[in-house]
Design an enzyme around this catalytic site. Structure first.
Site, PDB file in Angstrom:
ATOM      1  N   GLY A  12       2.278   2.829   4.017  1.00 18.65           N
ATOM      2  CA  GLY A  12       1.228   2.027   4.646  1.00 18.65           C
ATOM      3  C   GLY A  12       1.518   1.868   6.119  1.00 18.65           C
ATOM      4  N   GLY A  14      -0.687  -0.067   8.685  1.00 15.83           N
ATOM      5  CA  GLY A  14      -1.691  -0.890   9.359  1.00 15.83           C
ATOM      6  C   GLY A  14      -1.038  -1.622  10.517  1.00 15.83           C
ATOM      7  CB  VAL A  16       2.788  -5.270   9.217  1.00 20.34           C
ATOM      8  CG1 VAL A  16       4.288  -5.482   9.045  1.00 20.34           C
ATOM      9  CG2 VAL A  16       2.052  -6.604   9.224  1.00 20.34           C
ATOM     10  N   GLY A  17       2.754  -2.193   9.799  1.00 25.88           N
ATOM     11  CA  GLY A  17       3.412  -0.899   9.731  1.00 25.88           C
ATOM     12  C   GLY A  17       3.526  -0.231  11.091  1.00 25.88           C
ATOM     13  N   GLY A 186     -12.129 -15.333  13.615  1.00 27.68           N
ATOM     14  CA  GLY A 186     -11.115 -14.418  13.078  1.00 27.68           C
ATOM     15  C   GLY A 186      -9.989 -15.118  12.335  1.00 27.68           C
ATOM     16  CE  LYS A 204       1.603 -16.316   1.779  1.00 18.94           C
ATOM     17  NZ  LYS A 204       0.680 -16.745   2.863  1.00 18.94           N
TER      18      LYS A 204
END
Lengths: 432, 432
Positions: A12, A14, A16-17, A186, A204
């Site tokens: 992946g 995106g 973060v990646g 956002g 979580k």
């Protein structure tokens, strides 16, 4: 410095990646110094390699399964969701590759089999980024407090709902219009369900409770209520009591009268005093309180989401896993040895705030109080206020089983003298 | 569960050691479950075994050196001070025994040789309890943020001085009488020098800066000013600006105009806005802010001292070291690869608050402002207030090298129009 390279597969790419990739490629020397050996990005699995012209093409593949099976030491998973990621990570762990993931959905449902696979092969399984973004929270729970007895973990772990509740508190506006505004700015996803209905926080909570109490708790064990039912009246009622409303994840070790222990994990809106340190956590920030027998009261505060903070947590795990490779060992594993039962919400002790519009005549309080007595619920405080022909009655209870409190509220709602149940909400923290 | 026992030697058995002993003896099963193998207390070194009738006599020895050399896996050191502890711990590490210690004085002076000995033999060296008691802080700095770039660590790391400053702020009383009261209540030692003169905080700053910036910083590198010079006037001046005074340990990565980096580590009183989260940390609590490029702003809060909190941190380290033994590896080591130079205080950018009593006549501000200009210090804000025949002048500067600020203050103090320099203090945080 070891000559042996630590080879990393990234699943992946995106927001973060991309940041993780940037650090692996552009800050290789610094990373190598911290790890004690060069760290090499061996491949990046993305669905559509042609959509990533900005990445080194020779690293890209759309076959995540093959990348995981190739000769790598660590798999960093940033795709999310349960299938097919679960299968890939199990394969990786069984082959002895360490796994770093931010995947809270997967962890909150399948941590048992993932941890078992890691234990069998001696691999590391790290997932600091799955809870509270950049805040170092899981490592302290797992390692720093390993010699202590944690009794409670309570916190704000979802930025979207905290943004909405902070805004409702600041403006007095209702839920729907505040959510619209949050989406526009956002702070909320186009489909905000996972956040506002508490699914994200419940995942979580499951992860936190599992680590804190050495017990496997899954998301389905977590009692979950979201914020969609919170009204401007609720916020106003809280304000009258010098309180504010937060969506909290609460994980507690509950000891029964006979000494047997169980675990309660829940996510729901809570009124807390404005003097409480969690009350001052506004906007998209996260904060988590931890109470332990010896350590006492601890708080961890920081950014709970966002590409860079999440990447920071992923990279911290990656460095730890890589160092363990170089050192030839593995980090402290988590432990589920306590295996405490999960207490159903109905049997979990909570406290309620109840705000009622009642008929303005004598004897109302007596009838209401009788309903509490019937269910063995003790009243901590009552405030009455006249409001034209109706009167307002605000009650805060002592701690009682949640089911008894709910039954009390149901019964009160049916009383003739009660015109409207304006607000019902659980409370935490002492009144100042 | 492994059959192999992890054998622990305990050096020192005061408040913290007693609690560690209690857990090792009374909660052996729980500890074994967390470690994955039984943990055995192999011996306790105390100066006078006959003074400890409460401890198992067969474990006691007054020969710490022999205990360290015996067949143990982990040495827990709770004696404190530098010699002879330094020699014992070096011996332990060289023989491959892992070391857990709360000894901030030793760590802040000799961490380089201790870490080197640990690296050579593959042993762990853990010292979470040496800074901020039970707050898990060192492990996050060393491990969770290992993939990030820390730019700043700033916090309240000494409970005694924080108690005194909190009390002075609350009561308006002077330093001497507040210290007396703190001593009477047990919040200050009979000889409070190490606390009030900032030695304790400076040791902790050295440890924090070393970990945060991958650079060896010793206590002697830390600029140190204590709180003995803080007057009721200082506190009152802060209050007028809606600020409060805290003794902070500040560790910063400073980047010069040419891009070269250095480290600044200092302990001194600071005025911070009351809206700052550190301003709300009162009494004997500790709190530390961390700023990192990706993670953003983090805060860690909790009890900084006391037997049980410190024991919690020691036991967390002990469990981690014991797990590493069982797993056959070692934990992530610290790294001093960056080896940044330490910036002298005079060259460290700071901001000053200066409160003056001045002659009440025209042209005073011009003369004072000229002194600032001479030293190339820029003024951020000025407030003038008449007070009978004198006027009060309060100035907050922009950031400038500390030496330039001090030279400015010296020059101002010599001006005829300045009757008294009432208060000079550094400031941190934005004015709200």
């Amino acid at each position: 410095m070891s000559d042996e390279r630590v080879r990393v597969a990234l699943l992946g790419c995106g927001t973060v990646g991309s940041e993780v990739t940037r650090v692996l490629l552009d800050e290789a020397d610094e990373l190598a110094a911290r790890v004690g050996a060069p760290v090499e990005l061996a491949g990046i699995a993305v669905r559509r390699p042609d959509k990533h012209p900005e990445l080194p093409q020779e690293l890209l593949t759309n076959d995540a399964g093959a990348l995981v099976e190739s000769d790598v030491d660590i798999v960093v998973e940033l795709i999310g969701g349960i299938e097919p990621v679960r299968g890939w990570l199990l394969t990786a762990l069984r082959k002895g590759r360490s796994v770093v993931t931010a995947n809270k959905a997967l962890l909150s449902e399948h941590s048992a089999e993932l941890a078992e696979a890691a234990d069998l092969s001696g691999a590391d399984l790290y997932y600091e980024a799955s809870v509270a973004g950049a805040i170092p929270l899981l490592r302290p729970l797992r390692e720093s407090l390993a010699g202590d007895r944690i009794t409670r973990v309570m916190g704000i772990v979802n930025g979207t709902t905290n943004y909405i509740l902070s805004a409702m508190d600041a403006t007095g506006a209702g839920y729907a219009e505040t959510l619209d505004e949050a989406s526009r700015l956002g702070y909320a996803e186009a489909d905000p369900t996972a956040d506002v209905d508490g699914y994200d926080a419940a995942s979580k909570a499951a992860i936190l409770a599992s680590l804190a109490f050495h017990t496997r708790v899954t998301a389905s064990d977590v009692h979950r209520e979201g914020i969609a039912g919170i009204t401007a009246s609720d916020i106003a009622a809280a304000r009258l009591l010098n309180r504010t409303v937060k969506l909290l994840a609460i994980c507690e070790r509950v000891t029964a009268d006979d000494g047997t222990e169980s675990v309660s994990a829940r996510v729901h809106p809570v009124m807390i005093p404005r003097s409480h340190q969690l009350a001052g956590v506004n906007g998209a920030f996260n904060a988590v309180y931890v109470e332990a027998d010896a350590a006492g009261e601890l708080m961890f505060y920081g950014q709970g989401a966002g590409g860079a903070p999440t990447a920071s947590a992923v990279l911290g795990d990656l460095v730890a896993a890589a160092r363990n490779r170089v050192a030839g060992g593995r980090g402290p594993r988590e432990s589920a040895h306590a295996a405490l039962p999960v207490r159903p919400m109905g049997q979990t002790p909570t406290r309620y705030h109840i705000s009622l519009d009642v008929a303005d005549r004598a004897g109302v309080l007596a009838q209401v109080a009788q309903a509490f007595a019937t269910h063995d619920v003790s009243i901590a405080a009552v405030r009455q206020r006249d409001r034209n022909s109706t009167a307002s009655l605000v009650i805060v209870t002592h701690s009682a089983p949640d089911a008894a409190l709910r039954a009390t509220v149901d019964e009160i709602g049916k009383l003739d003298v009660v015109r409207e149940v304006v607000s019902v909400m659980r409370v935490e923290g002492e009144d100042s």
